[in-house]
Design a protein around this motif. Structure first.
Motif, PDB file in Angstrom:
ATOM      1  N   LEU A 185      15.935 -19.160  31.684  1.00 24.96           N
ATOM      2  CA  LEU A 185      16.195 -20.507  32.208  1.00 24.96           C
ATOM      3  C   LEU A 185      15.910 -20.608  33.701  1.00 24.96           C
ATOM      4  CD1 LEU A 185      19.394 -21.647  30.265  1.00 24.96           C
ATOM      5  CD2 LEU A 185      16.985 -22.017  29.744  1.00 24.96           C
TER       6      LEU A 185
ATOM      7  N   GLU B 290      26.415 -20.483  25.880  1.00 20.62           N
ATOM      8  CA  GLU B 290      26.802 -21.830  26.317  1.00 20.62           C
ATOM      9  C   GLU B 290      27.087 -21.939  27.829  1.00 20.62           C
ATOM     10  OE1 GLU B 290      29.609 -24.286  23.888  1.00 20.62           O
ATOM     11  OE2 GLU B 290      30.713 -24.404  25.772  1.00 20.62           O
ATOM     12  N   PRO B 291      27.832 -20.976  28.420  1.00 16.05           N
ATOM     13  CA  PRO B 291      28.081 -21.128  29.866  1.00 16.05           C
ATOM     14  C   PRO B 291      26.793 -21.202  30.687  1.00 16.05           C
ATOM     15  CG  PRO B 291      29.471 -19.389  28.940  1.00 16.05           C
ATOM     16  CD  PRO B 291      28.530 -19.811  27.857  1.00 16.05           C
ATOM     17  N   THR B 292      25.797 -20.390  30.305  1.00 18.16           N
ATOM     18  CA  THR B 292      24.541 -20.376  31.069  1.00 18.16           C
ATOM     19  C   THR B 292      23.772 -21.682  30.879  1.00 18.16           C
ATOM     20  OG1 THR B 292      24.474 -17.984  30.762  1.00 18.16           O
ATOM     21  CG2 THR B 292      22.443 -19.029  31.511  1.00 18.16           C
TER      22      THR B 292
ATOM     23  N   PHE C  78      25.081 -24.554  30.152  1.00 15.22           N
ATOM     24  CA  PHE C  78      25.831 -25.588  30.885  1.00 15.22           C
ATOM     25  C   PHE C  78      25.425 -25.596  32.363  1.00 15.22           C
ATOM     26  CE2 PHE C  78      29.263 -26.917  33.640  1.00 15.22           C
ATOM     27  CZ  PHE C  78      29.703 -28.093  33.063  1.00 15.22           C
ATOM     28  N   LYS C  79      25.367 -24.403  32.958  1.00 15.56           N
ATOM     29  CA  LYS C  79      25.035 -24.327  34.391  1.00 15.56           C
ATOM     30  C   LYS C  79      23.592 -24.785  34.644  1.00 15.56           C
ATOM     31  CE  LYS C  79      28.468 -20.782  34.802  1.00 15.56           C
ATOM     32  NZ  LYS C  79      28.747 -19.336  34.731  1.00 15.56           N
ATOM     33  N   PHE C  80      22.704 -24.475  33.698  1.00 13.77           N
ATOM     34  CA  PHE C  80      21.324 -24.954  33.809  1.00 13.77           C
ATOM     35  C   PHE C  80      21.288 -26.485  33.757  1.00 13.77           C
ATOM     36  CE2 PHE C  80      17.541 -26.416  31.462  1.00 13.77           C
ATOM     37  CZ  PHE C  80      16.544 -26.011  32.342  1.00 13.77           C
TER      38      PHE C  80
ATOM     39  N   TYR D 187      23.715 -28.667  34.366  1.00  9.89           N
ATOM     40  CA  TYR D 187      24.351 -29.271  35.541  1.00  9.89           C
ATOM     41  C   TYR D 187      23.412 -29.188  36.749  1.00  9.89           C
ATOM     42  CZ  TYR D 187      27.876 -30.625  38.898  1.00  9.89           C
ATOM     43  OH  TYR D 187      28.561 -31.305  39.871  1.00  9.89           O
TER      44      TYR D 187
ATOM     45  N   THR E  14      32.938 -30.227  18.240  1.00 11.13           N
ATOM     46  CA  THR E  14      33.343 -31.272  19.188  1.00 11.13           C
ATOM     47  C   THR E  14      33.473 -30.716  20.610  1.00 11.13           C
ATOM     48  OG1 THR E  14      34.636 -32.175  17.386  1.00 11.13           O
ATOM     49  CG2 THR E  14      35.082 -33.061  19.559  1.00 11.13           C
ATOM     50  N   GLU E  15      34.009 -29.508  20.735  1.00  4.50           N
ATOM     51  CA  GLU E  15      34.229 -28.956  22.085  1.00  4.50           C
ATOM     52  C   GLU E  15      32.908 -28.750  22.827  1.00  4.50           C
ATOM     53  OE1 GLU E  15      38.295 -26.593  20.944  1.00  4.50           O
ATOM     54  OE2 GLU E  15      36.908 -25.611  22.313  1.00  4.50           O
TER      55      GLU E  15
ATOM     56  N   ASN F 191      31.698 -32.144  23.943  1.00  6.38           N
ATOM     57  CA  ASN F 191      32.489 -32.593  25.099  1.00  6.38           C
ATOM     58  C   ASN F 191      32.140 -31.812  26.364  1.00  6.38           C
ATOM     59  OD1 ASN F 191      33.786 -34.374  23.437  1.00  6.38           O
ATOM     60  ND2 ASN F 191      35.607 -33.103  23.128  1.00  6.38           N
ATOM     61  N   THR F 192      31.872 -30.537  26.202  1.00  7.65           N
ATOM     62  CA  THR F 192      31.511 -29.707  27.359  1.00  7.65           C
ATOM     63  C   THR F 192      30.223 -30.220  28.005  1.00  7.65           C
ATOM     64  OG1 THR F 192      32.612 -27.757  26.482  1.00  7.65           O
ATOM     65  CG2 THR F 192      30.822 -27.366  28.054  1.00  7.65           C
TER      66      THR F 192
ATOM     67  N   ALA G 239      30.447 -33.430  29.904  1.00  7.83           N
ATOM     68  CA  ALA G 239      31.014 -33.293  31.252  1.00  7.83           C
ATOM     69  C   ALA G 239      29.976 -32.851  32.282  1.00  7.83           C
ATOM     70  CB  ALA G 239      32.168 -32.293  31.235  1.00  7.83           C
TER      71      ALA G 239
END
Lengths: 176, 202
Positions: free
Chosen positions: B105, B142-144, B146-148, B150, B174-175, B178-179, B182
């Protein structure tokens, strides 16, 4: 509010190490280390930048880099070099031959990247908490978390502002 | 696909938009095309980031819904497995940048940034369509991702552009939805109707 970054300077020569530390101490809190094990001892989650002299010993750079990745630390990593013509990746090279001002600015740049990475990590953790509260239909607690997210979002904007696009992606996606 | 005035207002103020569509073939490209067409913010160029679907197929779907005036470029993320898995087209007849690995990424982010910078030098406002976050989540945690997402939103904000991140809502819990909501300014949900919400009202 000015943030004092926490920097580790690791070099085998105590006088060089202390000189570099002195240059940084106006703007940073500095921990010095004179061996690879000492660098590893000082590596903690609140560290923003770790600077390693390859002269610390064979594999010192790889050892410290692996420790940063293995401990999942969000600090940025720099290799102290005497010039700009060696084979180290330019992005992690920190020249000790540069002027004091340039050296300070280079370390500040790495620390700013670390700040963005850490703040985004904190933001993600809070987003996860908010997503769980959303799924569990707990609106009051979620509103509370939402307010904290908004405040953290403003800190994230401030952390991102000094960084260009390449530095932003490098800060959050480069794991060494 | 139509949306009310409120939806237009929300999207006019949004830089990063999470586009939730059902798992219908070409739904993401079609929805992005319609939203870019209907949007109050004009874009001179649309850049598609394609992962599991080829750039050519995405453009074909796009052209069925969008007018011919917008310039199109693609960033095709292909690790070489796609042609063996599907036969949905080869190189497209528009500028295509290649990224070799959907797991990388950082390279993808830098490639997108370079495309945005060149467009900015040419005074072009870019609409970016990432197709899709679901595909990226097949390759990266998922965390990586998400940071990409954002960080890419932050980079696009600096160019006054817009980015649509397509997520197949049915493929995730769902989570996760929702993540990623955000990480964006607004959310468009297509499920028969069109629902547009600001992130704070999600």
């Amino acid at each position: 509010m000015t943030v004092r970054h926490l920097v580790i300077v690791g070099s085998e020569d105590p006088s060089t190490t202390d000189e570099l530390a002195a240059v940084l101490r106006d703007t940073c809190t500095v921990r010095t280390a004179y061996s690879t094990p000492e660098v590893l001892d000082r590596l903690e989650p609140d560290v923003d930048v770790v600077l390693v002299d390859p002269g610390l010993g064979e594999d010192s750079v790889e050892t410290v880099r692996d420790a940063v990745a293995g401990r999942e630390l969000d600090c940025q990593f720099g290799v102290l070099s005497t010039g700009t013509d060696d084979r180290t990746d330019d992005d992690i090279q920190v020249s000790v031959a540069a002027s004091e001002r340039d050296f300070r600015e280079r370390v500040e740049q790495l620390a700013t990247r670390a700040r963005y990475r850490k703040t985004l990590e904190e933001y993600y953790e809070l987003v996860q908490a908010s997503a769980e509260l959303h799924a569990e239909d707990l609106p009051a607690q979620r509103d509370q978390v939402q307010r904290r997210l908004e405040a953290l979002g403003r800190r994230l904007d401030d952390a991102a502002a000094p960084l260009d696009a390449e530095a932003l992606f490098r800060a959050v996606l480069d794991d060494g | 696909m139509t949306m009310g005035d409120d939806g237009h207002e929300v999207l006019a103020d949004a830089t990063s938009v999470l586009l939730l569509t059902p798992a219908v073939r070409d739904a993401g490209a079609s929805a992005a095309a319609t939203l870019f067409e209907q949007g109050s913010k004009p874009h001179d160029r649309v850049v598609a980031v394609t992962v599991s679907q080829s750039a050519e197929r995405w453009v074909q779907a796009w052209k069925r819904h969008a007018g011919p005036l917008t310039e199109i470029s693609c960033i095709d993320v292909d690790d070489g497995t796609r042609s063996a898995r599907t036969a949905d087209g080869g190189c497209a007849t528009m500028p295509v940048e290649q990224v070799a690995s959907p797991s990388d990424l950082e390279t993808l982010g830098r490639t997108v940034s370079n495309v945005l910078e060149r467009a900015s030098d040419d005074d072009e406002r870019v609409g970016l369509a990432v197709h899709s976050v679901t595909d990226l989540l097949h390759h990266v945690d998922e965390p990586t991702v998400f940071k990409f997402v954002y960080t890419l939103g932050e980079v696009v904000r600096r160019t006054d552009g817009t980015v649509y991140f397509h997520l197949d809502a049915g493929a995730h819990g769902t989570e996760t939805v929702n993540t990623f909501a955000a990480a964006c300014d607004a959310i468009v949900e297509l499920d028969g109707d069109v629902t547009v919400r600001e992130q704070s009202n999600w």
